[in-house]
Each structure stands twice: as structure tokens, then as C-alpha cells.
Design an enzyme around this catalytic site. Structure first.
Site, short mmCIF file in Angstrom:
data_model
loop_
_atom_site.label_atom_id
_atom_site.label_comp_id
_atom_site.label_asym_id
_atom_site.label_seq_id
_atom_site.Cartn_x
_atom_site.Cartn_y
_atom_site.Cartn_z
CB SER A 86 -0.93 -0.03 1.22
OG SER A 86 -0.19 -0.21 2.40
CG LEU A 87 2.17 3.23 2.93
CD1 LEU A 87 3.53 3.14 3.61
CD2 LEU A 87 1.31 4.28 3.61
CB CYS A 88 0.86 3.35 -4.04
SG CYS A 88 -0.21 1.91 -3.92
N GLY A 89 -1.26 6.00 -2.56
CA GLY A 89 -2.41 6.82 -2.87
C GLY A 89 -3.63 6.00 -3.24
#
Length: 326
Positions: A86-89
Site C-alpha cells: 500500500s502507501l501508493c495513494g
């Protein structure tokens, strides 16, 4: 009002978070560069293969194969590309949302059992399994994203092609992000089988693979470049079509080689596009987080200085008040 100690603790916490987001942005930028190089190395092969198909199909009116013939749709397969982390908008959320809309639309027409999902990436696999979709697990679904390679794409294309030829599935669609530049990734849904040669040859090939800078200028780069070429009367070099083919050993053999290669290329291109788009989206998200941390630090430092000045002023007033009373 929070005490000076509490404000100082928040400043230290935000500083730590900012270091993490800044480091993740740099890592995503490095990975994006490698993904851009992979696409750039693949483009000459893609261009030449499409030119061969275009010239051959333009010259041979009878050139056709089972893989480019439409038929009544009774069973559909969706190949969905997402990421492992994750952590990709909104990268994964957008892909999953389009997958749900597509599955729901086909469910109304064909029924739930006639819609299959081939997930590429841990996030989409977990979501599809949680929603109870008819998931066809792929052995290398996670490693394909971490280490993009043409070999698993060829295996998947051969498996889908074999099922399509046997009539087990009547249509295959791809859902992924098309990478145009570091600041522009387009969520795409297109037909994989049967192969629509005209649509495939006319699809968007313009890319900006020269920069990792995510700005408004980078987003408008391709549009402005196209306008400048039009104004100067420049365009893509037109290659002559050879209309005098000698087909050996026969038409079916030639098409049985060219069409599968195009299918492998479509899957591999979608994988590289998705990987590059993931890193670009993560770079944007981490850059935004870093900018927000900088703004929050500015506000906290201002609040800390105001509180500190107020405390000093109060102490001075107490001292002055005490001396006057004495």
C-alpha cells in the site's frame, strides 16, 4: 493550550515521519526509473511487431484467426493488475473500484459463476477473495509485480488463449493503469481476447520516459509536445506497407506465430505499465506526505515559539510585579 513539552514531542514525531516519507519517496523514484527503462527497452520490439501485423493484415484480406473473431459472450475472464503493498495513494482503490463495477455489470448479464477474476498483485487478490468472486489463483501473481518478467506473462497468455480456443471463455479483459508519464497514469480497461487488431494498433503509444519529476509541467508534457509537432507539420514517420507478401508455409502458420506474440506483448506491456504506475503513484503520495509534514512542522514551530515567548513574558511580569511590591 498544549504545553511546551507536548509541542516539542509532536515536532519530534512529525520529524521522524517526514524522514520516513522522504526516504520512501526516494526509493519509489529509483524503482520508477528502473520501470521506465524496462518499458523503454520493450518499445522497439512492440513497434516493430505492430508494424509487421499492420502491413501483413493490410495486404492479406483473408488473414484471420480464431483469436480475432468475436462470438456470443457466455463466460468472461478479467485480468486485474494491482500492487503487493500500500502507501501508493488511490492506485489500488481505483483498480479495485473498476474491477467491482465490471464484475457487477457482467454478473447482471451472465451470472456470478460465469465471471472469472485473474488477480495480479496481493491487494487485488485479497479483495477479490474477500468479495467472494470466482478467483483463479495465479502461482506467480505476487512475484510478477515485484520482479516483472515476460515468462509468466507468456504462460498466462498461453493458458488464456488455450481456454479461449476451447470455448471455455468467450472474452478476456485487462484492467490496469496505463503509464504515460510520472505525473499521469490512466486507469484502463481493454479487451485482451478476442484481439481487436485495429484498436490495438491505434491505441495510445505516447510516453514520457525521460523524467521522474511529478509536476503540472510533466503532466502537460505530452499534450504540448503533440501541439508543437502539429504546428510544425511534423508527425510520426510513415512506413510503407508491403503489399506483395509471399506466405510460407501457409497463412494459418504465420498467424499462429504473430497473433500469440501480440497477446504476450499485450500482457507484458500491461504488467510494466502497472508497475511503473504504482511507483509513480507512491512517489506522488510520499511527496505529498513530505510536503504536508513540512507545513505541519512550520505551524508547530510557530506555535512553540509563541508559547515560549508567552511563558517568558509571564515570568518577566511576575518578576517586575514582585519587585514593585517589595
Amino acid at each position: 493550550m498544549p504545553s511546551l513539552k507536548e509541542i516539542k514531542g509532536r515536532i519530534a514525531s512529525v520529524n521522524s515521519t517526514r524522514k520516513i516519507t522522504s526516504a520512501m519517496k526516494m526509493v519509489a523514484s529509483s524503482k520508477l526509473h528502473h520501470a521506465q527503462v524496462a518499458i523503454q527497452n520493450m518499445l522497439p520490439y512492440e513497434t516493430l511487431l505492430e508494424h509487421i501485423l499492420k502491413s501483413f493484415l493490410a495486404a492479406e484480406a483473408e488473414a484471420q484467426t480464431i483469436y480475432d473473431q468475436e462470438r456470443p459472450v457466455k463466460r468472461v475472464a478479467l485480468v486485474v493488475f494491482a500492487s503487493n503493498s500500500s502507501l501508493c495513494g488511490g492506485f489500488n482503490a481505483n483498480v479495485i473500484k473498476l474491477m467491482q463495477q465490471t464484475v457487477n455489470a457482467y454478473k447482471e448479464q451472465l451470472g456470478a459463476d460465469n465471471v472469472e477474476v485473474y488477480p495480479i498483485g496481493r491487494k487485488v487478490m485479497e479483495k477479490a477473495t474477500k468479495l467472494g468472486y470466482n478467483v483463479k489463483a495465479i502461482e506467480q501473481c505476487c512475484s510478477m509485480v515485484d520482479h516483472p518478467s515476460a515468462t509468466p506473462c507468456i504462460d498466462l497468455a498461453m493458458a488464456l488463449g488455450a481456454r479461449f480456443a476451447k470455448g471455455e471463455i468467450d472474452k478476456v479483459e485487462l484492467i490496469y493503469h496505463h503509464f504515460k508519464s510520472a505525473g499521469s497514469q490512466i486507469l484502463t480497461r481493454k479487451t485482451f481476447l478476442p484481439i481487436d487488431i485495429e484498436t490495438e494498433l491505434e491505441r495510445d503509444h505516447e510516453r514520457d520516459l525521460t523524467t521522474n519529476i511529478v509536476t503540472k509541467k510533466a503532466q502537460d508534457y505530452l499534450k504540448q509536445r503533440g501541439k508543437r509537432k502539429s504546428e510544425r507539420g511534423e508527425g510520426e514517420e510513415t512506413k510503407p506497407l508491403n503489399d506483395n507478401f509471399i506466405v510460407e508455409p501457409d497463412m494459418d502458420t504465420v498467424l499462429s506465430q504473430l497473433i500469440p506474440k501480440l497477446a504476450h506483448l499485450m500482457l507484458y506491456t500491461a504488467l510494466l505499465d502497472s508497475v511503473a504506475s504504482e511507483h509513480a503513484a507512491r512517489m506522488v503520495a510520499m511527496q505529498t506526505a513530505t510536503d504536508n509534514a513540512d507545513e505541519l512542522l512550520r505551524q508547530l514551530n510557530l506555535q512553540y515559539n509563541k508559547s515560549r515567548q508567552q511563558a517568558i513574558t509571564s515570568e518577566l511580569l511576575d518578576i517586575v510585579g514582585g519587585s514593585v511590591n517589595n
